[in-house]
Design a protein around this motif. Structure first.
Motif, PDB file in Angstrom:
ATOM      1  N   ASN A 247       4.993  -1.585  -9.027  1.00 45.57           N
ATOM      2  CA  ASN A 247       5.135  -2.475 -10.186  1.00 45.57           C
ATOM      3  C   ASN A 247       3.797  -3.132 -10.557  1.00 45.57           C
ATOM      4  O   ASN A 247       3.700  -4.339 -10.742  1.00 45.57           O
ATOM      5  N   SER A 248       2.775  -2.306 -10.602  1.00 47.13           N
ATOM      6  CA  SER A 248       1.429  -2.738 -11.004  1.00 47.13           C
ATOM      7  C   SER A 248       0.790  -3.703 -10.005  1.00 47.13           C
ATOM      8  O   SER A 248      -0.218  -4.326 -10.300  1.00 47.13           O
ATOM      9  N   LYS A 249       1.382  -3.834  -8.822  1.00 43.21           N
ATOM     10  CA  LYS A 249       0.814  -4.695  -7.796  1.00 43.21           C
ATOM     11  C   LYS A 249       0.448  -3.863  -6.571  1.00 43.21           C
ATOM     12  O   LYS A 249       1.190  -2.975  -6.169  1.00 43.21           O
ATOM     13  N   THR A 250      -0.710  -4.172  -6.008  1.00 39.91           N
ATOM     14  CA  THR A 250      -1.149  -3.469  -4.802  1.00 39.91           C
ATOM     15  C   THR A 250      -0.546  -4.152  -3.579  1.00 39.91           C
ATOM     16  O   THR A 250      -0.774  -5.341  -3.333  1.00 39.91           O
ATOM     17  N   ILE A 251       0.234  -3.415  -2.810  1.00 40.07           N
ATOM     18  CA  ILE A 251       0.937  -3.983  -1.659  1.00 40.07           C
ATOM     19  C   ILE A 251       0.607  -3.172  -0.416  1.00 40.07           C
ATOM     20  O   ILE A 251       0.609  -1.937  -0.442  1.00 40.07           O
ATOM     21  N   SER A 252       0.324  -3.875   0.664  1.00 38.57           N
ATOM     22  CA  SER A 252       0.088  -3.229   1.954  1.00 38.57           C
ATOM     23  C   SER A 252       1.240  -3.574   2.888  1.00 38.57           C
ATOM     24  O   SER A 252       1.559  -4.750   3.084  1.00 38.57           O
ATOM     25  N   PHE A 253       1.887  -2.551   3.453  1.00 38.99           N
ATOM     26  CA  PHE A 253       3.000  -2.775   4.367  1.00 38.99           C
ATOM     27  C   PHE A 253       2.493  -2.799   5.808  1.00 38.99           C
ATOM     28  O   PHE A 253       1.560  -2.072   6.168  1.00 38.99           O
ATOM     29  N   PRO A 254       3.106  -3.622   6.661  1.00 37.66           N
ATOM     30  CA  PRO A 254       2.690  -3.667   8.064  1.00 37.66           C
ATOM     31  C   PRO A 254       2.876  -2.321   8.742  1.00 37.66           C
ATOM     32  O   PRO A 254       3.791  -1.565   8.409  1.00 37.66           O
ATOM     33  N   ALA A 255       2.002  -2.030   9.683  1.00 36.14           N
ATOM     34  CA  ALA A 255       2.120  -0.808  10.478  1.00 36.14           C
ATOM     35  C   ALA A 255       3.166  -1.046  11.555  1.00 36.14           C
ATOM     36  O   ALA A 255       2.881  -1.595  12.617  1.00 36.14           O
ATOM     37  N   SER A 256       4.400  -0.651  11.294  1.00 33.13           N
ATOM     38  CA  SER A 256       5.524  -1.006  12.166  1.00 33.13           C
ATOM     39  C   SER A 256       5.422  -0.388  13.549  1.00 33.13           C
ATOM     40  O   SER A 256       6.031  -0.881  14.504  1.00 33.13           O
ATOM     41  N   THR A 257       4.669   0.703  13.682  1.00 30.95           N
ATOM     42  CA  THR A 257       4.576   1.360  14.994  1.00 30.95           C
ATOM     43  C   THR A 257       3.916   0.476  16.033  1.00 30.95           C
ATOM     44  O   THR A 257       4.053   0.708  17.229  1.00 30.95           O
ATOM     45  N   PHE A 258       3.193  -0.562  15.585  1.00 27.75           N
ATOM     46  CA  PHE A 258       2.505  -1.424  16.535  1.00 27.75           C
ATOM     47  C   PHE A 258       3.469  -2.371  17.247  1.00 27.75           C
ATOM     48  O   PHE A 258       3.105  -3.008  18.209  1.00 27.75           O
ATOM     49  N   LEU A 259       4.708  -2.472  16.766  1.00 29.78           N
ATOM     50  CA  LEU A 259       5.654  -3.397  17.382  1.00 29.78           C
ATOM     51  C   LEU A 259       5.901  -3.036  18.837  1.00 29.78           C
ATOM     52  O   LEU A 259       6.015  -3.902  19.697  1.00 29.78           O
ATOM     53  N   ARG A 289       6.011  -9.637  15.279  1.00 31.47           N
ATOM     54  CA  ARG A 289       6.440  -8.907  14.094  1.00 31.47           C
ATOM     55  C   ARG A 289       5.695  -7.577  14.014  1.00 31.47           C
ATOM     56  O   ARG A 289       4.671  -7.381  14.671  1.00 31.47           O
ATOM     57  N   PRO A 290       6.210  -6.636  13.231  1.00 28.63           N
ATOM     58  CA  PRO A 290       5.538  -5.336  13.109  1.00 28.63           C
ATOM     59  C   PRO A 290       4.093  -5.487  12.648  1.00 28.63           C
ATOM     60  O   PRO A 290       3.789  -6.257  11.728  1.00 28.63           O
TER      61      PRO A 290
END
Length: 536
Positions: A247-259, A289-290
């Motif tokens: 939606n025209s926004k740059t989003i970075s998701f957490p690297a969940s594998t680090f949990l 958290r992840p």
């Protein structure tokens, strides 16, 4: 004839005056050159006044003490000084040549092409210039020039708040002089080494706004009082995946594998790389958290703990990029990660922990109580340096639903919820964890301010050190309050006479002016983007 004789007399007098001026100028330049040479190599300490005038003459005092040979990590050249204890030794020309020879051998062995000359800015972010390896010896002698604004991040010079700093000074160059004991080959950068630098004006005086210089000065104050500091930083940071546009926004998701530590290669390369740069990691783990990681360094004496934290802040970003991650000290929920300074005060020889109670009880010694009393007393001003942004201060009130302007500072034994947590268990002995800090704070400023506050606690009203029979009942101390707003914390810093004197008027006025400028010109979203981009 009389006219010719008078003219000849004038010319003769002028020539004599020029000779005297030239001789004086050469002596002055030689003094500055010697001063910068000694400080550059880390074999001398400059005990300098806190005067605001950058051009004022400074007196350099060289303190000699025994030194030892060590090689703290693979890939490091032999170090002939004990950097952890800031011992110093003046070297002869053959000895200097020998030191540089060791570095050049290491450069040839690793086929190095570039050397980074690194210095910290006020935010604790590395600012550097890289030079071809074959110019290294020349740059060690003359230094590397850099615009002063790279380190001081000066706001609008028309702002009345910063008129005390001359625009001509800000727009001038400063000199990066390397401390050779910090030379290390960088495992995460191809055929590149780094050396941490101290900063000077072109006339040879230390830059009074330099966080590393301020930290060194406070360590010297502690040493002059008969103590040394053993400390280590504990950092939280987040690992994000590749940014996505939604939606025209740059989003970075957490690297969940680090949990669950499934992605070990990244952390293993980071920890191994830090070891080869001389920063020994005691442990690392996934946190609550992840993508949320915690890394703990081994305690070291002197400036080394801050140097290790400074190295991590750059190293974690570069290793993350190799794995297509983004490393940030800013949590995606809007809070900054924590940056804890675990520390204890020891005697000069580093053999006795002055916080340890030999009775076997879980209790601080008198010295420890005095030190803690100083931290509690100055906690409001300390929080300004340790949580230097609006988002950083959200941590102080995250468990409170009431709208307050301040929260009480807390301390306790083995209580991780307290601002100052006293730990008496483990092989490290008694230590105090200063948990006011965020991971975005400058580690050199955290170290310097903690020492300044603790030293103030060790002193009576007359300035004398406490005696062994004197006690402190911490329960009877007036409760301190930590401001939740950065604006109020800035006021507390300005009004704290102890920290003003310890850190220097020039630094305090500049730091406050810079933060006021940031508050006036940044919105929440813009600040968040700054943290994700600038602090990665």
């Amino acid at each position: 004839d009389e006219s010719n004789e008078t003219e000849a007399s004038r010319m003769s007098k002028l020539r004599r005056t020029r000779k005297k001026a030239t001789k004086s100028h050469l002596c002055s330049m030689e003094r500055i050159r010697n001063q910068m040479t000694f400080v550059r190599l880390g074999y001398a300490e400059s005990h300098l006044s806190h005067n605001d005038k950058d051009s004022q003459d400074q007196t350099t005092m060289i303190k000699q003490s025994p030194f030892k040979m060590s090689s703290s990590a693979p890939g490091a050249f032999f170090i002939f000084t004990d950097r952890n204890r800031d011992n110093t030794q003046i070297l002869t020309t053959p000895q200097l040549s020998s030191r540089i020879k060791h570095i050049k051998q290491e450069m040839a062995k690793n086929h190095l092409q570039f050397v980074r000359f690194e210095a910290t800015d006020l935010h604790g972010v590395s600012r550097s210039k890289s030079i071809p390896a074959h110019f290294f010896q020349e740059k060690v002698t003359h230094g590397v020039f850099m615009p002063r604004g790279y380190l001081e991040l000066m706001p609008n010079l028309k702002d009345n708040e910063v008129n005390h700093i001359r625009a001509t000074c800000f727009n001038s160059d400063i000199v990066l002089m390397p401390e050779l004991s910090t030379f290390r080959v960088l495992p995460w950068a191809e055929r590149t080494a780094r050396v941490i630098c101290d900063t000077f004006t072109v006339t040879g005086e230390p830059l009074l706004t330099s966080p590393r210089y301020i930290a060194k000065r406070q360590l010297q104050q502690l040493q002059d009082s008969g103590f040394s500091l053993l400390s280590a930083f504990i950092y939280d940071f987040c690992i994000f995946g590749v940014p996505e546009v939604i939606n025209s926004k740059t989003i970075s998701f957490p690297a969940s594998t680090f949990l669950n530590n499934h992605d070990q290669p990244f952390m293993q390369e980071l920890v191994d790389g830090l070891y080869h740069t001389g920063a020994n990691v005691e442990s690392f783990s996934s946190s609550t958290r992840p993508g949320h990681m915690e890394i703990c360094f081994l305690p070291e004496f002197g400036i080394s703990s801050a140097d290790n934290a400074f190295t991590l802040r750059t190293g974690v970003k570069e290793v993350a990029r190799k794995y297509n991650y983004i490393a940030s000290f800013f949590i995606e929920t809007g809070f900054c990660n924590s940056g804890i300074l675990s520390h204890s005060v020891w005697d000069m020889d580093g053999k006795k922990n002055m916080f340890c109670n030999n009775s076997g009880t879980e209790q601080l010694t008198v010295t420890g109580k005095k030190w803690l009393a100083g931290l509690l007393k100055h906690s409001a001003a300390l929080s300004c340096l340790m949580a230097p942004a609006v988002s950083c201060r959200k941590r102080y009130s995250k468990e409170s639903k009431d709208l307050k302007e301040s929260v009480p500072v807390t301390w306790g034994y083995n209580d991780n919820s307290c601002a100052f947590n006293i730990k008496c268990h483990g092989e490290k002995g008694t230590r105090i964890e200063n948990k006011l800090g965020s991971a975005t704070a400058n580690p050199y400023l955290v170290l310097a301010a903690t020492i300044a506050a603790g030293l103030d606690g060790l002193q009576n009203s007359d300035g004398a050190l406490v005696g062994p029979d004197e006690g402190t009942d911490l329960s009877q101390l007036k409760p301190s309050e930590i401001p939740l707003k950065l604006e109020d914390a800035l006021v507390a810093l300005e009004e704290d006479q102890c920290l003003r004197e310890a850190l220097g008027e020039t630094f305090i006025r500049y730091f406050v002016a810079m933060k006021k400028y940031e508050l006036e010109n940044e919105e929440t979203d813009a600040e968040r983007n700054k943290f994700l981009e600038y602090f990665i």
